[in-house]
Design a protein around this motif. Sequence first.
Motif, PDB file in Angstrom:
ATOM      1  N   GLN A 110       4.921   4.164   2.509  1.00  0.00           N
ATOM      2  CA  GLN A 110       4.275   4.613   1.264  1.00  0.00           C
ATOM      3  C   GLN A 110       5.323   4.960   0.203  1.00  0.00           C
ATOM      4  N   LYS A 111       6.324   5.756   0.606  1.00  0.00           N
ATOM      5  CA  LYS A 111       7.350   6.187  -0.353  1.00  0.00           C
ATOM      6  C   LYS A 111       8.138   4.988  -0.888  1.00  0.00           C
ATOM      7  N   LYS A 112       8.436   4.028  -0.016  1.00  0.00           N
ATOM      8  CA  LYS A 112       9.172   2.840  -0.462  1.00  0.00           C
ATOM      9  C   LYS A 112       8.341   2.048  -1.476  1.00  0.00           C
ATOM     10  N   PHE A 113       7.038   2.018  -1.216  1.00  0.00           N
ATOM     11  CA  PHE A 113       6.129   1.332  -2.144  1.00  0.00           C
ATOM     12  C   PHE A 113       6.186   1.984  -3.538  1.00  0.00           C
ATOM     13  N   TYR A 114       6.162   3.321  -3.592  1.00  0.00           N
ATOM     14  CA  TYR A 114       6.243   4.001  -4.896  1.00  0.00           C
ATOM     15  C   TYR A 114       7.567   3.649  -5.576  1.00  0.00           C
ATOM     16  N   HIS A 115       8.624   3.707  -4.790  1.00  0.00           N
ATOM     17  CA  HIS A 115       9.964   3.440  -5.308  1.00  0.00           C
ATOM     18  C   HIS A 115      10.041   2.018  -5.873  1.00  0.00           C
TER      19      HIS A 115
END
Length: 379
Positions: A110-115
């Motif tokens: 999820q965090k990588k997707f936001y990034h």
Amino acid sequence: MGLSLQQNFKLGVLGGGQLGRMLIQSGIDFNIPFTILDPDAHAPCASLAEFHHGKLTDYDTVMKFGSACDIITIEIENVSTAALKALAKQGKKVFPQPEVIELIQDKRIQKKFYHDNGIPTAEFILTENAEDVKRNAGFLPAVNKLGREGYDGRGVQILRTEADLPKAFNAPGLLEKLIDFEKEISVIVARNERGEVKTFPAVEMVFHPVHNLVEYLFSPASISNEISAEADRLAQKIILDLNMVGLLAVEMFVTKDGRVLVNEIAPRPHNSGHQTIEANTTSQYEQHLRAILNLPLGDTRIVLPSAMVNLLGEPGYEGLAQYQGFDEVVKLPGVHVHLYGKRSTKPFRKMGHVTIVDNDVERLKKKVNFVKETLKVIA
Ligand SMILES: Nc1ncnc2c1ncn2[C@@H]1O[C@H](COP(=O)(O)OP(=O)(O)O)[C@@H](O)[C@H]1O
Ligand SMILES: [Mg+2]
């Protein structure tokens, strides 16, 4: 209409908890035939629809269940996405799409997707184990989160100083900068197959000043038009970037310097949208059904300001649930109690919720306090 509601079709739901229960409640109005899969024979949905008892993470169980459905959706993310992918390949409609569920199952992805998509979020580093967390002591104060299978606060802990490092999670997770936020808000957004997108007005979690727990939820959030527009923009951007069909709850922080950061997302009806049943023209449950059935999305406007209080099992009681103070609470104008039909209570188990509507915000807050002090789940 993508799928005639007159036809003989079946909507399968993975999970038979309270979210499924309220989805069925809404689906009755559209004459939707439900079939439910849940590992608990006494799940809140068990007596309300065709019910199958089985494990949501088991490939064969989900394949067999899904094969008898036309459309498949979820009310919990911890399911076999491998089975859902195979079902989608066979031509079943699976919404949200299995790839989206997979991304959301892991907070690291999820965090990588936001990034990768330029979505503002708290600065973070990925960690593989407790040693890794300890090596990054310079990143504190931070929040240590488990990548997978942590929900309702169980996979989240604050590491303020090096003295907190011994409790670091020893599993793949992440460290996130501790955000000294002004408010926590949530926007629920829906998208149907033909690409229509609609958001609900932002709601706000109100924290207990001493215990730092979410005390109740308030709709609409008391935020500026600029913050509200930014939260709305981010929710729409995320559902479009995911190319997702269905309902998506977007939890966000509003920082003291007026930025909006995305915390986490959930691809299904959400605790922060319960109040829409009484307080908005279309409920989040109806909106989820409209989205996955490719119907026009409903009007999300707020009819009345509202508050939502979770009804948790009272500490110190375990066993057959009893509801103390029920009569006194339902006597109040604008108060609606939802019980989830769970047979036994235990400390802090989600047993129901109460929605309170009132045009006068001060009166609304007084009623919230009365409900919290009066209605108790004991055994
Ligand atoms: N980076 C952060 N800074 C400050 N508080 C946080 C941060 N991340 C999470 N929290 C707090 O912890 C709560 C739970 O975290 P969250 O990631 O939403 O996990 P869960 O899956 O348990 O809901 C949030 O609602 C927020 O109050
Ligand atoms: Mg959360």
